[in-house]
Motif scaffolding. Sequence first.
Motif, mmCIF file in Angstrom:
data_model
loop_
_atom_site.group_PDB
_atom_site.id
_atom_site.type_symbol
_atom_site.label_atom_id
_atom_site.label_comp_id
_atom_site.label_asym_id
_atom_site.label_seq_id
_atom_site.Cartn_x
_atom_site.Cartn_y
_atom_site.Cartn_z
ATOM 1 N N ARG A 1 -5.085 18.179 -2.204
ATOM 2 C CA ARG A 1 -4.099 17.510 -1.366
ATOM 3 C C ARG A 1 -3.822 18.335 -0.110
ATOM 4 N NH1 ARG A 1 -0.768 16.861 -6.196
ATOM 5 N NH2 ARG A 1 -1.200 14.847 -7.179
ATOM 6 N N GLU B 1 -5.672 14.619 -7.963
ATOM 7 C CA GLU B 1 -4.929 15.281 -9.031
ATOM 8 C C GLU B 1 -4.641 16.746 -8.719
ATOM 9 O OE1 GLU B 1 -6.911 14.758 -12.731
ATOM 10 O OE2 GLU B 1 -6.771 12.559 -12.699
ATOM 11 N N SER C 1 -2.471 10.512 -2.662
ATOM 12 C CA SER C 1 -1.722 10.401 -3.917
ATOM 13 C C SER C 1 -2.633 10.269 -5.134
ATOM 14 C CB SER C 1 -0.770 9.205 -3.856
ATOM 15 O OG SER C 1 -1.480 7.983 -3.832
ATOM 16 N N GLU C 2 -3.881 9.850 -4.918
ATOM 17 C CA GLU C 2 -4.826 9.704 -6.026
ATOM 18 C C GLU C 2 -5.452 11.030 -6.445
ATOM 19 O OE1 GLU C 2 -7.618 6.834 -4.690
ATOM 20 O OE2 GLU C 2 -6.243 5.120 -4.933
ATOM 21 N N GLY D 1 0.926 0.920 -8.904
ATOM 22 C CA GLY D 1 -0.130 -0.089 -8.915
ATOM 23 C C GLY D 1 0.344 -1.469 -8.551
ATOM 24 N N ALA E 1 2.879 5.287 -7.335
ATOM 25 C CA ALA E 1 1.693 5.219 -8.196
ATOM 26 C C ALA E 1 1.880 4.133 -9.247
ATOM 27 C CB ALA E 1 1.428 6.565 -8.863
ATOM 28 N N THR F 1 0.847 -1.197 0.000
ATOM 29 C CA THR F 1 0.000 0.000 0.000
ATOM 30 C C THR F 1 0.880 1.244 0.000
ATOM 31 O OG1 THR F 1 -1.758 -1.142 1.203
ATOM 32 C CG2 THR F 1 -1.811 1.259 1.229
ATOM 33 N N ALA G 1 -2.129 6.824 0.371
ATOM 34 C CA ALA G 1 -2.613 6.286 -0.897
ATOM 35 C C ALA G 1 -3.783 7.111 -1.410
ATOM 36 C CB ALA G 1 -3.023 4.823 -0.720
ATOM 37 N N GLU G 2 -4.670 7.528 -0.505
ATOM 38 C CA GLU G 2 -5.828 8.336 -0.892
ATOM 39 C C GLU G 2 -5.382 9.725 -1.369
ATOM 40 O OE1 GLU G 2 -8.291 8.353 2.559
ATOM 41 O OE2 GLU G 2 -8.724 6.202 2.453
ATOM 42 N N ASN H 1 2.642 1.559 -3.393
ATOM 43 C CA ASN H 1 1.724 2.087 -4.401
ATOM 44 C C ASN H 1 1.592 3.599 -4.302
ATOM 45 O OD1 ASN H 1 1.205 -0.482 -5.288
ATOM 46 N ND2 ASN H 1 -0.752 -0.684 -4.224
ATOM 47 N N ALA H 2 1.457 4.071 -3.082
ATOM 48 C CA ALA H 2 1.314 5.510 -2.871
ATOM 49 C C ALA H 2 2.588 6.242 -3.262
ATOM 50 C CB ALA H 2 0.970 5.791 -1.412
#
Length: 363
Positions: free
Chosen positions: A252, A247, A244-245, A24, A22, A15, A241-242, A18-19
């Motif tokens: 942020r 845009e 980083s999603e 995946g 990015a 997790t 993770a949230e 991924n963050a």
Amino acid sequence: MKAGIVGLPNVGKSTLFNALTAAGAESANYPFCTIEPNIGIVKVPDPRLKRIQTHITTDQVIPASVEIVDIAGLVRGASQGEGLGNQFLGHIRNVDAILHVVRCFEEENVIHVEGRVDPIDDIQVIDTELVLADLESVERQIPKLEKKVRGGDKEAAEQLKLLQVANELLQEGRPVRAGDWNDDQVKSLRMSGLITYKPVLYVCNIDEEGAAEGNHFSAKVAELAASENSQCILISAQFEAEVSELEEEEERKEMLSALGVEETGLDRLAQSAYALLGLQTYFTAGEKEIRAWTFPKGATAPQAAGVIHTDFERGFIRAQIYSLDDLETHKSETALRGAGKIRAEGKEYVMRDGDICHFLFNV
């Protein structure tokens, strides 16, 4: 130079990865989801780049980066092959520093491989397996070195002494990095493949509520880290993770503000990993780009120039160097030259973190 994310299964390593990247990488609520290591290149935030850009107009700004490797979770008995342990330990040998992710949150829907949340015990499980793996490696190497020493090999004699001291530390259950090593020994240890010599940063994966100040779990990890002269940082992997999603930069900032923090934990982790690897930054600045370049602490000017291209090191003549403080005082390179603030440095110059450079070379 690579930093490896290490920890027990289901502590949030993938997790977090991924963050960070990015990329995946697969993340699931069962052990050994990550078998082959995932690799990502992470940008290292550096506010000095914007400060340089204030005075030098450029087309693009390129930050430094650090390579992060997401390694599958180790379990008790890994040094004896449990849970594909031998394979995963091999991946750890190939990195230069360890980011040890420790679970510091309680969540009944996320299973713990040991059946309970105890960050100190988790750390000890991993440390024990790494010590046992190193002990096996050292005990294999010592007889081979003793044979070479009997044949009069002086270099082998020095390496034997080094591994005998390392063996004593490991027999006591202590990591090799706990020893008092001189500079020459450090160079040999880096080549030895011993896992417990690698520097460690503890990453406390914490719930969102404790991300700013920590909790009773992370406090225990901080205490342990201080006793080892190591560092630890707080990160809520799920929250990161949230974030980083998103845009939009403003979104942020709003999320971070609601949590009571000014910068993402990922930024702090990237910066900490960079420092843990013993890396520093110099800058080049011109019309096409302002760029941060990575060099190992203690590198000379030609070695640093070689980071850009090997021809720069091979044909190095001199470096023209100035400081960011002087740039901010004089506002331009033209004014810096007029004030005599651009220095000419030769082959023996040891680079400083934050130097702004032009390299002159001839091949």
